[in-house]
Design an enzyme around this catalytic site. Structure first.
Site: not given
Length: 313
Positions: A81, A243, A267
């Site tokens: 972030h 993300d 991720h």
């Protein structure tokens, strides 16, 4: 308006405290200005000799529940972030000092980081900015998930999420990175989310110990548990896109020329694509409007600097 041909840093330092999403431990974070060609550097002020980590793709060590970086004696987790905010606001150089391992989660979005950076202001430096240009298409497929990156003149992201849950189902969002205002309005406020049953499992595994309705959207079988509901009707896909921005900021430039398309991203998938991309020297290059090999230091994950191809992608 900031001249995008030149590097930037913060006008002054800023400090904030918050808890880590997974550790549940309070962390003090200070973001400081840095000189040209520094990049983004993390410093662990709680460790002996205050070890430093300079962000680049080779420092990615874990990308399961969050993105973690490590180098030598230093490890930093949940960087996505903060990295998204720095990237979107065009901050090329900064030192991020932490007295713990995990970047604070704040409200689970990138909005607090955006506000901190804007409160400091951004200063133009005298060194030219290098852009990261993708030269050929690379795709990663894992089960029913996939992500692809292709050449483009600027950054665009086409993101789709698909959950077997009536409150999410299938959501798609296309984002064109044209100005920081659009990111601040439509992407930065989107919060991380999780399902109630998964949150309970994570707690039993000593993960997400700092997670709460104050820093995540929590979904039960039939409703959103947060009293204030959602910030966007499609907040889930917006956060997944956030993300993506944060993870691809690890390539080392706030100027990324690429088209990214993702289906059910995460991720781990982002990290797999980033590693495959940088391991292929024909798949990317650096470009700058003004380039002088004597004064510009290329990011450290390219050991042999070469003159960029200044032809349009």
């Amino acid at each position: 308006m900031i001249n995008t041909s030149y590097q930037t840093t913060l006008r002054r330092s800023t400090q904030a405290k918050g808890i880590g999403l997974h550790s549940g431990i309070e962390v003090t974070m200070e973001i400081q200005p840095a000189c040209a060609n520094t990049g983004i550097v993390f410093v662990r002020t709680d460790l002996p000799k205050r070890p430093e980590l300079r962000v680049n793709p080779q420092t990615i060590v874990d990308a399961m529940q969050c993105t973690c970086l490590a180098s030598g004696d230093i490890k930093i987790s949940t960087v996505e972030h903060l990295m998204a905010a720095l990237f979107a606001l065009g901050v090329d150089n900064a030192v991020v000092a932490l007295d713990g391992e995990e970047v604070p989660i704040f409200d689970g979005s990138a909005l607090a980081f955006v506000n901190l950076i804007q409160h400091c202001g951004i200063r133009l430096l005298s060194s030219p900015r290098l852009g990261f240009h993708v030269l050929k298409t690379i795709k990663i497929v894992h089960q029913d998930r996939w992500i692809k990156i292709s050449p483009a003149r600027s950054l665009s992201i086409d993101c789709t999420v698909h959950f077997d849950h009536p409150l999410i189902a299938k959501q798609r969002l296309r984002y064109f990175h044209r100005d920081k205002g659009e990111f601040q309005r439509s992407i930065a406020p989107a919060r991380t989310f999780g399902f109630l049953e998964e949150v309970e499992k994570l707690h039993h595994a000593n993960l997400a110990r700092g997670g709460s309705l104050q820093n995540a959207v929590v979904i039960s079988n039939d409703r959103i548990l947060n009293p204030d509901g959602l910030r966007f009707s499609d907040e889930f896909v917006r956060h997944k896109l956030l993300d993506i921005v944060g993870d691809f900021a690890l390539l080392g430039s706030t100027s990324l020329a690429a088209s990214i398309t993702a289906y059910k991203p995460g991720h781990r998938l982002h990290g797999m694509l980033i590693q495959k991309l940088i391991q292929d020297p024909e798949a990317w290059t650096w470009k700058a409007e003004e380039y002088d090999q004597k004064t510009i230091e290329l990011p450290i994950f390219r050991p042999e600097p070469r003159t960029p191809n200044l032809q349009r992608v």
